[in-house]
Design a protein around this motif. Structure first.
Motif, PDB file in Angstrom:
ATOM      1  N   GLY A 211     -13.515  18.914  -1.382  1.00 25.75           N
ATOM      2  CA  GLY A 211     -13.058  20.418  -1.308  1.00 25.75           C
ATOM      3  C   GLY A 211     -11.647  20.411  -1.644  1.00 25.75           C
ATOM      4  O   GLY A 211     -11.234  19.805  -2.967  1.00 25.75           O
ATOM      5  N   SER A 212     -10.798  20.806  -0.906  1.00 22.34           N
ATOM      6  CA  SER A 212      -9.412  20.947  -1.312  1.00 22.34           C
ATOM      7  C   SER A 212      -8.514  19.708  -0.961  1.00 22.34           C
ATOM      8  O   SER A 212      -7.617  19.391  -1.459  1.00 22.34           O
ATOM      9  CB  SER A 212      -8.410  22.266  -0.831  1.00 22.34           C
ATOM     10  OG  SER A 212      -8.677  22.033   0.792  1.00 22.34           O
ATOM     11  N   LEU A 213      -9.194  18.853  -0.209  1.00 20.25           N
ATOM     12  CA  LEU A 213      -8.452  17.544   0.168  1.00 20.25           C
ATOM     13  C   LEU A 213      -8.461  16.629  -1.241  1.00 20.25           C
ATOM     14  O   LEU A 213      -9.481  16.310  -1.758  1.00 20.25           O
ATOM     15  CB  LEU A 213      -9.338  16.557   0.984  1.00 20.25           C
ATOM     16  CG  LEU A 213      -9.132  15.286   1.411  1.00 20.25           C
ATOM     17  CD1 LEU A 213      -7.771  15.274   2.274  1.00 20.25           C
ATOM     18  CD2 LEU A 213     -10.150  14.573   1.860  1.00 20.25           C
ATOM     19  N   ALA A 214      -7.358  15.756  -1.285  1.00 20.69           N
ATOM     20  CA  ALA A 214      -7.184  14.931  -2.124  1.00 20.69           C
ATOM     21  C   ALA A 214      -6.292  13.755  -1.639  1.00 20.69           C
ATOM     22  O   ALA A 214      -5.078  13.923  -1.019  1.00 20.69           O
ATOM     23  CB  ALA A 214      -6.536  15.201  -3.585  1.00 20.69           C
ATOM     24  N   LEU A 215      -6.732  12.374  -1.383  1.00 19.16           N
ATOM     25  CA  LEU A 215      -5.845  11.396  -1.138  1.00 19.16           C
ATOM     26  C   LEU A 215      -6.144  10.250  -2.339  1.00 19.16           C
ATOM     27  O   LEU A 215      -6.830  10.102  -2.725  1.00 19.16           O
ATOM     28  CB  LEU A 215      -6.187  10.832   0.162  1.00 19.16           C
ATOM     29  CG  LEU A 215      -6.040  11.646   1.441  1.00 19.16           C
ATOM     30  CD1 LEU A 215      -6.729  10.932   2.811  1.00 19.16           C
ATOM     31  CD2 LEU A 215      -4.575  11.798   1.851  1.00 19.16           C
ATOM     32  N   THR A 216      -4.719   9.637  -2.419  1.00 15.91           N
ATOM     33  CA  THR A 216      -4.845   8.437  -3.302  1.00 15.91           C
ATOM     34  C   THR A 216      -4.265   7.141  -2.710  1.00 15.91           C
ATOM     35  O   THR A 216      -2.882   7.296  -2.178  1.00 15.91           O
ATOM     36  CB  THR A 216      -4.108   8.763  -4.548  1.00 15.91           C
ATOM     37  OG1 THR A 216      -4.714   9.992  -5.025  1.00 15.91           O
ATOM     38  CG2 THR A 216      -4.034   7.780  -5.639  1.00 15.91           C
ATOM     39  N   GLU A 217      -5.087   6.175  -2.716  1.00 16.21           N
ATOM     40  CA  GLU A 217      -4.704   4.728  -2.241  1.00 16.21           C
ATOM     41  C   GLU A 217      -4.340   4.059  -3.428  1.00 16.21           C
ATOM     42  O   GLU A 217      -4.993   3.840  -4.302  1.00 16.21           O
ATOM     43  CB  GLU A 217      -5.949   4.136  -1.396  1.00 16.21           C
ATOM     44  CG  GLU A 217      -5.618   2.955  -0.751  1.00 16.21           C
ATOM     45  CD  GLU A 217      -6.908   2.202  -0.461  1.00 16.21           C
ATOM     46  OE1 GLU A 217      -6.899   2.733   0.944  1.00 16.21           O
ATOM     47  OE2 GLU A 217      -7.588   1.297  -1.182  1.00 16.21           O
ATOM     48  N   LEU A 218      -2.919   3.491  -3.308  1.00 14.93           N
ATOM     49  CA  LEU A 218      -2.585   2.542  -4.439  1.00 14.93           C
ATOM     50  C   LEU A 218      -2.203   1.328  -3.680  1.00 14.93           C
ATOM     51  O   LEU A 218      -1.291   1.270  -2.739  1.00 14.93           O
ATOM     52  CB  LEU A 218      -1.411   3.306  -5.035  1.00 14.93           C
ATOM     53  CG  LEU A 218      -0.782   2.371  -6.271  1.00 14.93           C
ATOM     54  CD1 LEU A 218      -1.683   1.928  -7.339  1.00 14.93           C
ATOM     55  CD2 LEU A 218       0.587   3.032  -6.535  1.00 14.93           C
ATOM     56  N   LEU A 219      -2.731   0.151  -4.068  1.00 14.44           N
ATOM     57  CA  LEU A 219      -2.379  -0.992  -3.616  1.00 14.44           C
ATOM     58  C   LEU A 219      -1.906  -1.909  -4.811  1.00 14.44           C
ATOM     59  O   LEU A 219      -2.724  -2.358  -5.721  1.00 14.44           O
ATOM     60  CB  LEU A 219      -3.511  -2.080  -2.805  1.00 14.44           C
ATOM     61  CG  LEU A 219      -3.177  -3.233  -2.258  1.00 14.44           C
ATOM     62  CD1 LEU A 219      -2.223  -3.029  -0.977  1.00 14.44           C
ATOM     63  CD2 LEU A 219      -4.210  -3.818  -1.592  1.00 14.44           C
TER      64      LEU A 219
ATOM     65  N   LEU B   2       0.753  -1.082   0.026  1.00 17.58           N
ATOM     66  CA  LEU B   2       0.082  -0.069  -0.055  1.00 17.58           C
ATOM     67  C   LEU B   2       0.858   1.231   0.063  1.00 17.58           C
ATOM     68  O   LEU B   2       1.854   1.351   0.636  1.00 17.58           O
ATOM     69  CB  LEU B   2      -0.941   0.114   1.228  1.00 17.58           C
ATOM     70  CG  LEU B   2      -1.604   1.614   1.505  1.00 17.58           C
ATOM     71  CD1 LEU B   2      -2.824   1.695   0.574  1.00 17.58           C
ATOM     72  CD2 LEU B   2      -1.673   1.769   2.853  1.00 17.58           C
ATOM     73  N   ARG B   3       0.543   2.167  -0.934  1.00 17.70           N
ATOM     74  CA  ARG B   3       1.070   3.520  -0.741  1.00 17.70           C
ATOM     75  C   ARG B   3       0.192   4.679  -0.739  1.00 17.70           C
ATOM     76  O   ARG B   3      -0.782   4.639  -1.753  1.00 17.70           O
ATOM     77  CB  ARG B   3       2.184   3.679  -2.011  1.00 17.70           C
ATOM     78  CG  ARG B   3       3.134   2.643  -2.002  1.00 17.70           C
ATOM     79  CD  ARG B   3       4.048   2.793  -3.448  1.00 17.70           C
ATOM     80  NE  ARG B   3       5.064   1.674  -3.147  1.00 17.70           N
ATOM     81  CZ  ARG B   3       4.801   0.468  -3.648  1.00 17.70           C
ATOM     82  NH1 ARG B   3       3.664  -0.020  -4.182  1.00 17.70           N
ATOM     83  NH2 ARG B   3       6.010  -0.339  -3.636  1.00 17.70           N
TER      84      ARG B   3
END
Length: 198
Positions: free
Chosen positions: A59-67, A16-17
């Protein structure tokens, strides 16, 4: 689309990253993609080979999950996990909380869990707040098992909950994951939703 042959690597090579912001995977083959939204909360998920990537925006949040077994070279993760690690928790500067947990398990012992996840993915087709992706590889079978990647995610009143499965038939293994993103103003509602969903 030309069928993509399954490249059966190893469940223990999965990593996971988690990235703060959007991340592109320029060399990845996108097999399926989907979107779900609730208000300004948006989920974009893709199956990339035997892996998945999921971006959460609000909104201004962005998170990216890469498995995946491989990582893009154009970004540095803010959190990571590998098989054998305990759950990952990450708090963004604006009090957004992310949690990820996964386990590599014997395929034979999780038939019921996989059936339930496939049902959730089928139901997601009827909902604008859920995304469900299921990809079976045309070559990647071993006995009764077929290589597949399953991704389900839902935009809840207080955040996002997600479940995935990545199967590795030649090893008889599957990596099952659960993750959540809790937005600051609605923590309690999101925690209740996560407990019900999983």
């Amino acid at each position: 689309m030309t069928p993509v042959a399954f490249k059966d690597l190893s469940a223990h090579a999965l990593r996971l990253r988690l990235y703060a912001g959007s991340v592109t995977c320029p060399h990845a083959t996108v097999l399926l993609r989907g979107r779900a939204a609730r208000g300004d909360l948006e989920i974009r998920a893709s199956v990339i080979g035997a892996s998945h990537v999921m971006e959460v925006r609000s909104g201004s949040l962005a998170l990216t999950e890469l498995l995946a077994c491989a990582a893009p070279e154009n970004a540095q993760p803010v959190a990571w996990w590998q098989p054998g690690d305990s759950a990952v928790e990450y708090a963004a500067h604006d009090a957004v909380r992310y949690r990820f947990d996964a386990e590599v398990m014997d395929l034979e012992g999780v038939r019921g869990t996989l059936r339930q996840l496939r049902r959730m993915i089928r139901r997601a087709d009827r909902s604008s707040t859920e995304v469900g992706l299921a990809h079976r590889f045309p070559s990647g079978s071993n006995g009764p098992w077929t290589a597949e990647t399953l991704v389900w995610a839902a935009a809840r009143p207080g955040g996002v909950t997600a479940r995935t499965a990545h199967s590795y038939p030649s090893e008889g293994l599957v990596a099952l994951s659960e993750s959540s993103v809790v937005l600051p103003s609605r923590e309690k509602a999101a925690e209740r939703s996560f407990a019900v969903a999983v």
